[in-house]
Design a protein around this motif. Structure first.
Motif, short mmCIF file in Angstrom:
data_model
loop_
_atom_site.label_atom_id
_atom_site.label_comp_id
_atom_site.label_asym_id
_atom_site.label_seq_id
_atom_site.Cartn_x
_atom_site.Cartn_y
_atom_site.Cartn_z
N PRO A 151 -10.79 15.70 2.68
CA PRO A 151 -10.10 15.48 1.96
C PRO A 151 -9.07 16.89 2.36
CG PRO A 151 -12.33 15.83 0.54
CD PRO A 151 -12.68 15.90 1.96
N GLU A 152 -9.56 17.42 3.42
CA GLU A 152 -7.80 18.83 3.49
C GLU A 152 -7.82 18.20 5.11
OE1 GLU A 152 -11.60 19.45 2.79
OE2 GLU A 152 -10.57 19.75 0.68
N ASP A 153 -8.85 17.52 5.47
CA ASP A 153 -8.19 17.35 6.88
C ASP A 153 -6.46 16.88 7.03
OD1 ASP A 153 -8.28 14.33 6.84
OD2 ASP A 153 -10.14 14.57 8.20
N ASP A 154 -5.92 16.52 8.04
CA ASP A 154 -4.71 16.07 8.47
C ASP A 154 -4.48 14.09 8.31
OD1 ASP A 154 -2.38 17.73 7.71
OD2 ASP A 154 -3.23 18.85 10.05
N ASN A 155 -6.01 14.28 8.78
CA ASN A 155 -6.14 12.60 9.30
C ASN A 155 -6.27 11.29 7.95
OD1 ASN A 155 -6.19 10.54 10.94
ND2 ASN A 155 -8.13 10.66 11.28
N THR A 156 -7.29 12.61 7.08
CA THR A 156 -7.71 11.22 6.29
C THR A 156 -7.00 10.61 4.92
OG1 THR A 156 -9.26 12.52 5.75
CG2 THR A 156 -9.11 11.17 4.20
N GLU A 157 -6.54 9.31 5.58
CA GLU A 157 -5.05 8.19 4.49
C GLU A 157 -6.48 8.11 2.72
OE1 GLU A 157 -1.32 6.60 5.71
OE2 GLU A 157 -2.76 5.68 6.55
N VAL A 158 -5.69 7.44 2.03
CA VAL A 158 -6.16 6.81 1.12
C VAL A 158 -4.63 6.40 0.83
CG1 VAL A 158 -7.79 8.30 0.85
CG2 VAL A 158 -5.83 9.12 -0.64
N LEU A 177 -12.59 9.23 -2.73
CA LEU A 177 -12.87 8.29 -2.68
C LEU A 177 -13.57 8.28 -1.56
CD1 LEU A 177 -11.27 5.16 -0.43
CD2 LEU A 177 -12.36 6.43 0.79
N LEU A 178 -13.85 9.42 -0.85
CA LEU A 178 -14.86 9.61 0.34
C LEU A 178 -16.49 10.50 -0.06
CD1 LEU A 178 -12.75 11.84 2.42
CD2 LEU A 178 -13.94 10.00 2.72
N ASP A 179 -16.53 10.83 -1.25
CA ASP A 179 -17.42 11.29 -2.73
C ASP A 179 -17.85 9.54 -2.79
OD1 ASP A 179 -16.37 13.69 -2.44
OD2 ASP A 179 -16.37 14.01 -4.38
N ASN A 180 -17.99 8.71 -2.47
CA ASN A 180 -18.31 7.50 -3.09
C ASN A 180 -18.45 6.67 -1.29
OD1 ASN A 180 -18.25 6.89 -5.82
ND2 ASN A 180 -15.61 7.25 -5.50
N TYR A 181 -17.96 7.48 -0.82
CA TYR A 181 -18.48 6.95 0.60
C TYR A 181 -19.31 8.26 1.73
CZ TYR A 181 -16.73 2.90 -0.30
OH TYR A 181 -15.90 1.53 -0.69
N PRO A 182 -20.36 8.92 1.57
CA PRO A 182 -20.62 9.66 1.67
C PRO A 182 -20.56 9.82 3.50
CG PRO A 182 -22.75 9.18 0.20
CD PRO A 182 -20.87 8.58 0.39
N GLU A 183 -20.88 8.39 4.19
CA GLU A 183 -21.29 8.23 5.31
C GLU A 183 -19.93 9.06 6.32
OE1 GLU A 183 -20.30 4.51 3.56
OE2 GLU A 183 -22.10 6.22 3.13
N LEU A 184 -19.04 8.52 5.58
CA LEU A 184 -17.54 8.98 5.73
C LEU A 184 -16.76 10.38 5.99
CD1 LEU A 184 -15.15 5.86 4.94
CD2 LEU A 184 -16.31 5.86 6.95
N GLN A 185 -18.53 11.26 5.30
CA GLN A 185 -17.30 12.81 5.22
C GLN A 185 -17.71 13.47 6.70
OE1 GLN A 185 -19.30 14.48 1.86
NE2 GLN A 185 -18.22 12.97 0.75
N LEU A 204 0.84 -1.51 0.20
CA LEU A 204 -0.07 -0.13 0.00
C LEU A 204 0.71 1.40 0.54
CD1 LEU A 204 -3.20 -0.84 2.23
CD2 LEU A 204 -2.98 -0.62 -0.43
N VAL A 205 0.69 2.38 -0.80
CA VAL A 205 1.39 3.15 -1.15
C VAL A 205 0.29 4.42 -0.81
CG1 VAL A 205 3.11 5.28 -2.39
CG2 VAL A 205 3.06 2.36 -2.83
N ARG A 206 0.78 5.13 0.46
CA ARG A 206 -0.06 6.52 0.69
C ARG A 206 -0.34 7.55 -0.37
NH1 ARG A 206 1.96 9.76 5.67
NH2 ARG A 206 0.61 7.86 7.07
N ASP A 207 -1.78 8.01 -0.99
CA ASP A 207 -1.53 8.91 -1.53
C ASP A 207 -2.04 10.41 -1.20
OD1 ASP A 207 -2.71 11.09 -3.69
OD2 ASP A 207 -3.08 9.30 -5.25
N ASP A 208 -1.23 11.31 -0.29
CA ASP A 208 -1.68 12.69 0.28
C ASP A 208 -2.58 13.81 -1.13
OD1 ASP A 208 -1.23 12.21 2.91
OD2 ASP A 208 1.15 12.36 2.03
N ARG A 209 -3.14 13.31 -2.25
CA ARG A 209 -3.33 14.25 -2.99
C ARG A 209 -5.14 14.13 -2.12
NH1 ARG A 209 -3.11 12.50 -8.85
NH2 ARG A 209 -3.44 10.78 -7.32
N VAL A 210 -5.55 16.05 -2.30
CA VAL A 210 -6.80 16.31 -1.90
C VAL A 210 -7.82 15.82 -2.78
CG1 VAL A 210 -8.90 18.22 -2.08
CG2 VAL A 210 -5.98 18.11 -0.77
N GLU A 211 -7.41 15.28 -4.52
CA GLU A 211 -8.04 14.73 -5.22
C GLU A 211 -8.54 13.48 -4.96
OE1 GLU A 211 -5.78 18.47 -6.40
OE2 GLU A 211 -5.57 16.11 -5.71
#
Length: 130
Positions: free
Chosen positions: A101-108, A88-96, A76-83
């Motif tokens: 996308p702009e916080d320091d905790n969200t990791e994709v 991903l979060l657009d596909n999981y609105p329950e996580l919003q 697994l490779v971390r991608d810190d890009r907001v895009e």
């Protein structure tokens, strides 16, 4: 890779295995996304799973549905890009309410050097690499 994505979506819950020192760690996950031709999952940087992945990016996913199961291994490779986070979060609105996308905790994270093996009791294993 699309077939792996569809299977994980169908399962809803899959299990992600990491390593902490010499101890395996397994937990349920449910996020999966395809962005820019890569398979992504999501977690929080504050979680132990994130620290385990950063220390050792080799992971394995196991999922089961309809008499078939999938084992997906890779790095697994971390991608810190907001895009990437936004996609991903657009596909999981329950996580919003918990992630942004702009916080320091969200990791994709996306899979690199992935090998997916589909198994069943009635068919030979089928391998997909991406």
């Amino acid at each position: 890779m699309e077939e792996v994505y569809e299977f994980l979506k169908k399962c809803g819950t899959y299990y992600l295995a990491t390593v902490e020192g010499d101890q395996p760690r397994v937990r349920p996950f449910g996020t999966v996304d395809i962005f820019e031709g890569k398979l992504y999952i999501q977690t929080g940087k504050s979680k132990a799973v994130s620290k385990q992945i950063q220390a050792n990016p080799k992971v394995e996913i196991c999922a089961y549905a309809d008499g078939k199961w999938l084992r997906l291994t890779g790095k697994l490779v971390r991608d810190d890009r907001v895009e990437a986070k936004k996609h991903l979060l657009d596909n999981y609105p329950e996580l919003q309410s918990m992630y942004s996308p702009e916080d320091d905790n969200t990791e994709v994270l996306y899979f690199d050097e992935a090998t997916a093996v589909f198994y069943s009791f009635t068919e030979q294993p089928r391998i997909i690499k991406f």
